[in-house]
Motif scaffolding. Structure first.
Motif, PDB file in Angstrom:
ATOM      1  N   LEU A 133      38.581  24.495  52.897  1.00  0.00           N
ATOM      2  CA  LEU A 133      39.811  23.929  53.452  1.00  0.00           C
ATOM      3  C   LEU A 133      40.944  24.951  53.490  1.00  0.00           C
ATOM      4  N   ASP A 134      40.692  26.124  52.874  1.00  0.00           N
ATOM      5  CA  ASP A 134      41.692  27.199  52.826  1.00  0.00           C
ATOM      6  C   ASP A 134      43.017  26.693  52.261  1.00  0.00           C
ATOM      7  N   THR A 135      42.934  26.030  51.124  1.00  0.00           N
ATOM      8  CA  THR A 135      44.143  25.493  50.512  1.00  0.00           C
ATOM      9  C   THR A 135      44.099  25.705  49.008  1.00  0.00           C
ATOM     10  N   ALA A 136      45.262  25.855  48.416  1.00  0.00           N
ATOM     11  CA  ALA A 136      45.384  26.013  46.962  1.00  0.00           C
ATOM     12  C   ALA A 136      46.761  25.532  46.554  1.00  0.00           C
ATOM     13  N   ALA A 137      46.852  25.023  45.338  1.00  0.00           N
ATOM     14  CA  ALA A 137      48.128  24.514  44.837  1.00  0.00           C
ATOM     15  C   ALA A 137      48.134  24.597  43.321  1.00  0.00           C
ATOM     16  N   VAL A 138      49.324  24.649  42.755  1.00  0.00           N
ATOM     17  CA  VAL A 138      49.519  24.704  41.305  1.00  0.00           C
ATOM     18  C   VAL A 138      50.215  23.428  40.874  1.00  0.00           C
TER      19      VAL A 138
ATOM     20  N   GLN B  22      45.763  33.612  49.512  1.00  0.00           N
ATOM     21  CA  GLN B  22      47.000  34.018  48.851  1.00  0.00           C
ATOM     22  C   GLN B  22      46.955  33.725  47.356  1.00  0.00           C
ATOM     23  N   GLN B  23      46.390  32.583  46.989  1.00  0.00           N
ATOM     24  CA  GLN B  23      46.317  32.221  45.586  1.00  0.00           C
ATOM     25  C   GLN B  23      45.237  33.012  44.856  1.00  0.00           C
ATOM     26  N   PHE B  24      44.136  33.296  45.559  1.00  0.00           N
ATOM     27  CA  PHE B  24      43.022  34.026  44.954  1.00  0.00           C
ATOM     28  C   PHE B  24      42.721  35.243  45.820  1.00  0.00           C
ATOM     29  N   PRO B  25      43.485  36.309  45.675  1.00  0.00           N
ATOM     30  CA  PRO B  25      43.285  37.485  46.529  1.00  0.00           C
ATOM     31  C   PRO B  25      41.952  38.145  46.260  1.00  0.00           C
ATOM     32  N   MET B  26      41.518  38.928  47.244  1.00  0.00           N
ATOM     33  CA  MET B  26      40.248  39.630  47.125  1.00  0.00           C
ATOM     34  C   MET B  26      40.304  40.609  45.978  1.00  0.00           C
ATOM     35  N   GLN B  27      39.156  40.781  45.311  1.00  0.00           N
ATOM     36  CA  GLN B  27      39.054  41.682  44.180  1.00  0.00           C
ATOM     37  C   GLN B  27      38.047  42.770  44.480  1.00  0.00           C
TER      38      GLN B  27
ATOM     39  N   THR C 299      41.951  26.582  35.817  1.00  0.00           N
ATOM     40  CA  THR C 299      41.775  26.951  37.216  1.00  0.00           C
ATOM     41  C   THR C 299      40.462  26.368  37.717  1.00  0.00           C
ATOM     42  N   VAL C 300      40.538  25.610  38.799  1.00  0.00           N
ATOM     43  CA  VAL C 300      39.355  24.947  39.360  1.00  0.00           C
ATOM     44  C   VAL C 300      39.263  25.310  40.834  1.00  0.00           C
TER      45      VAL C 300
ATOM     46  N   SER D 150      10.303  56.625  42.343  1.00  0.00           N
ATOM     47  CA  SER D 150      11.055  57.355  41.321  1.00  0.00           C
ATOM     48  C   SER D 150      12.400  57.832  41.821  1.00  0.00           C
ATOM     49  N   GLN D 151      12.674  57.649  43.076  1.00  0.00           N
ATOM     50  CA  GLN D 151      13.937  58.128  43.625  1.00  0.00           C
ATOM     51  C   GLN D 151      15.068  57.198  43.238  1.00  0.00           C
ATOM     52  N   ARG D 152      16.159  57.781  42.758  1.00  0.00           N
ATOM     53  CA  ARG D 152      17.307  56.982  42.370  1.00  0.00           C
ATOM     54  C   ARG D 152      18.014  56.462  43.605  1.00  0.00           C
ATOM     55  N   GLN D 153      18.343  55.191  43.555  1.00  0.00           N
ATOM     56  CA  GLN D 153      19.019  54.563  44.689  1.00  0.00           C
ATOM     57  C   GLN D 153      20.077  53.623  44.162  1.00  0.00           C
ATOM     58  N   ARG D 154      21.291  53.809  44.580  1.00  0.00           N
ATOM     59  CA  ARG D 154      22.391  52.974  44.114  1.00  0.00           C
ATOM     60  C   ARG D 154      22.853  52.061  45.242  1.00  0.00           C
ATOM     61  N   THR D 155      23.235  50.877  44.882  1.00  0.00           N
ATOM     62  CA  THR D 155      23.773  49.956  45.872  1.00  0.00           C
ATOM     63  C   THR D 155      25.201  50.321  46.180  1.00  0.00           C
ATOM     64  N   GLN D 156      25.680  49.919  47.323  1.00  0.00           N
ATOM     65  CA  GLN D 156      27.059  50.170  47.681  1.00  0.00           C
ATOM     66  C   GLN D 156      27.985  49.278  46.877  1.00  0.00           C
ATOM     67  N   ALA D 157      29.177  49.800  46.598  1.00  0.00           N
ATOM     68  CA  ALA D 157      30.161  48.985  45.888  1.00  0.00           C
ATOM     69  C   ALA D 157      30.509  47.774  46.726  1.00  0.00           C
ATOM     70  N   VAL D 158      30.709  46.646  46.070  1.00  0.00           N
ATOM     71  CA  VAL D 158      30.921  45.383  46.766  1.00  0.00           C
ATOM     72  C   VAL D 158      32.371  44.967  46.630  1.00  0.00           C
ATOM     73  N   VAL D 159      33.069  44.846  47.722  1.00  0.00           N
ATOM     74  CA  VAL D 159      34.390  44.259  47.719  1.00  0.00           C
ATOM     75  C   VAL D 159      34.233  42.813  48.138  1.00  0.00           C
ATOM     76  N   TYR D 160      34.643  41.891  47.299  1.00  0.00           N
ATOM     77  CA  TYR D 160      34.277  40.507  47.542  1.00  0.00           C
ATOM     78  C   TYR D 160      35.409  39.572  47.148  1.00  0.00           C
ATOM     79  N   ASN D 161      35.394  38.443  47.742  1.00  0.00           N
ATOM     80  CA  ASN D 161      36.012  37.263  47.168  1.00  0.00           C
ATOM     81  C   ASN D 161      34.976  36.165  47.343  1.00  0.00           C
ATOM     82  N   SER D 162      35.358  34.938  47.125  1.00  0.00           N
ATOM     83  CA  SER D 162      34.360  33.883  47.177  1.00  0.00           C
ATOM     84  C   SER D 162      33.759  33.740  48.572  1.00  0.00           C
ATOM     85  N   ARG D 163      34.542  34.025  49.618  1.00  0.00           N
ATOM     86  CA  ARG D 163      34.005  33.908  50.974  1.00  0.00           C
ATOM     87  C   ARG D 163      32.856  34.909  51.170  1.00  0.00           C
ATOM     88  N   VAL D 164      33.082  36.149  50.784  1.00  0.00           N
ATOM     89  CA  VAL D 164      32.047  37.159  50.940  1.00  0.00           C
ATOM     90  C   VAL D 164      30.853  36.820  50.066  1.00  0.00           C
TER      91      VAL D 164
END
Length: 543
Positions: A489-494, A510-515, A452-453, A159-173
């Protein structure tokens, strides 16, 4: 001649001046004089932000004290148009953070301002606690958009309330984090969660819903929802869900059947969606959407299994949308032609996102090798991609296909005219078809179509080249923007359709910064009007 003053300024000019002032400044201005106080009421209350339940109670009291009756006996108060409620139930004490109290306060405001548009944001709420757990038994009129930032809340094992930690992520994480076992959490697919929001009576004016859940477990249990329990989906235009374990394939299938006006759909890291069920989603929903976002967990078990089975499928044979193995790339190509914007992040992508079976055969017949990449799709140190030859073959084939399509469209246009008892010249029919093509081209340019792919792991088939993806993106429809990114490959292009060269090349980060997934800051900012915060501190506000 009277001396010019702020109090003597026409109301239209006064409102324009006030539009450049902060809400705090307007509150101070209201104390200058009785005349200015009357004039400042419209800009002061037109857009309001309330940030906790205590201030919401003060706000309702202000609206009640200022209430008046018109000649018809209708009650009205301040000229309030846009109200944003940003509430955190986890910090409230007592019984304020309940659906009953919240519903009554929102109903009171709606009674005084029948044309108000309310945006309700609940931060750090729990799925099985107040006020979310009692949405179904209350009414929240004039709530146009609902944003829920939820977490697991109470565990089933205690019955004890337990919250998860906030997640700072990008696709790598996200790729490194594995699914947690959801057997001991209360968040799971259930009809009550969705019917409380979309039953049509609790939120009768709801148009946009966004649910951001903290990372949790996953479930594949079937949920049966009757069509009549989701009447509220008929008015929904935008639905965005991230991480939510309450959503799975059976829930989504039931929901999409009841949402004829849905134009914006976002699904991010929904563990309960099987890869095979995504084929039905793409075929059913994608042609009707204006904006579609699909982010799939990079370590999705179903995706990996279907990629392994894809090794035994001839790449020069047409894929079966209803068969196995599941291959999403050709589905996006076939069913996403008329979707202005889509953003997909998949564990595996490939050239079939751009090339039809006939085009792949033409490239093979020209003896052009396309398996010149590494296992991840990078550049091979030995073989080189003949980009010019691939582009020439594809352009020539598409030119012939376009000519055949044009002639078929002309014949269809003339046949339609004959059915109406009219004779149409070939030149006139060709003109009509050309105008249709020009209209589509102008639409793409004016609406700024963008796709965006992102690839989370590798290409669908080993030793194909990621470099070829960029070449093919440049051959797409003119003025269509393609943003391609490969995480490993750590690459992105437009790329812009019709241009063989990228307009910008960056690293993936750089193209998809962490959120930051710990709050609703980005969405709340989007709700601001004119780029400024219109929050009112009702401790210092004069009635």
């Amino acid at each position: 001649m009277e001396r010019a003053s702020l109090a003597g300024m026409p109301q239209e000019l006064f409102d324009d001046v006030c539009s450049h002032l902060s809400q705090h400044t307007l509150t101070k201005l209201a104390r200058a004089s009785k005349t200015i106080n009357r004039k400042v009421q419209n800009p002061l209350y037109y857009h309001c932000v309330v940030r906790d339940f205590r201030r919401l109670a003060l706000f309702v009291r202000t609206m009640s004290d200022a209430a008046q009756c018109d000649r018809r006996g209708d009650v009205f108060s301040k000229n309030l148009y846009d109200l944003r409620l940003i509430l955190d139930p986890s910090v409230e004490e007592g019984n304020r953070a309940t659906a009953v109290v919240l519903g009554r306060m929102i109903s009171s405001v709606a009674r005084y301002c029948p044309k108000i548009r309310t945006h309700l944001v609940l931060k750090n709420a729990t799925c099985n606690s107040q006020p979310i757990s009692s949405f179904s038994i209350e009414t929240f009129p004039r709530v146009i958009s609902l944003i829920l930032h939820t977490s697991e809340g109470v565990r089933a094992s205690g019955s004890q309330r337990q919250r998860t930690q906030a997640v700072v992520y990008n696709s790598r994480v996200a790729r490194m984090g594995h699914h947690r076992d959801g057997s001991n959490t209360s968040c799971r697919p259930r009809a009550e969660f969705w019917t409380g929001i979309f039953n049509g009576t609790s939120f009768p004016h709801l148009e946009e819903v966004e649910i951001i859940h903290e990372r949790s477990g996953f479930f594949y249990s079937d949920v049966v929802i009757e069509a009549g329990e989701l009447k509220g989906l008929q008015n929904i235009r935008r639905l965005a869900v991230k991480w939510a374990p309450e959503l799975n394939s059976s829930v989504l299938t039931s929901a999409l059947r009841c949402a004829p006006n849905l134009t914006h759909l976002e699904l991010k890291f929904i563990s309960g969606l099987e890869y095979s069920d995504l084929t039905k989603l793409i075929q059913f929903a994608l042609p009707n959407l204006k904006n579609f976002t699909l982010w799939v967990w990079p370590d999705h078990d179903s995706a990996r299994k279907h990629r392994e089975d894809l090794r035994y499928v001839d790449p020069l044979q047409p894929s079966n949308p209803a068969g196995k193995p599941v291959h999403l790339c050709p589905l996006f190509r076939d069913f996403g032609k008329n979707t202005p914007h889509f953003d997909i992040f998949l564990p595996f992508v490939c050239r079939e996102l751009f090339l039809t079976v006939a085009e792949r055969i033409k490239i093979a017949d020209a003896d052009i090798s396309f398996t010149v990449g590494t296992r991840d799709g990078g550049k091979s140190p030995v073989d080189k991609l003949d980009a010019a030859a691939i582009a020439a073959v594809v352009k020539e084939h598409r030119k012939l296909v376009e000519q055949a399509r044009f002639q078929a469209a002309v014949k269809e246009n003339m046949a339609a005219a004959r059915k109406e008892g009219k004779d149409k010249l070939v030149t006139l029919a060709e003109y009509d078809v050309n105008q249709t093509n020009l209209k589509r081209e102008r639409t793409i340019k004016s609406e700024k179509w963008k796709r965006t792919v992102r690839c989370g792991k590798r290409l669908c088939r080993s030793y194909e080249s990621w470099e070829e993806m960029g070449v093919l993106a440049g051959l797409e429809e003119k003025n269509t923007t393609w943003v391609l990114g490969h995480e490993r490959l750590d690459t992105a292009a437009v790329f812009t359709g019709g241009s063989p060269f990228p307009t910008g090349e960056k690293s993936y980060d750089q193209q998809f910064p962490m959120q930051n997934d710990s709050d609703c800051a980005a969405r709340i900012t989007a709700l601001r009007v004119g780029g400024r915060d219109h929050g009112i501190d009702f401790n210092e506000h004069a009635h």
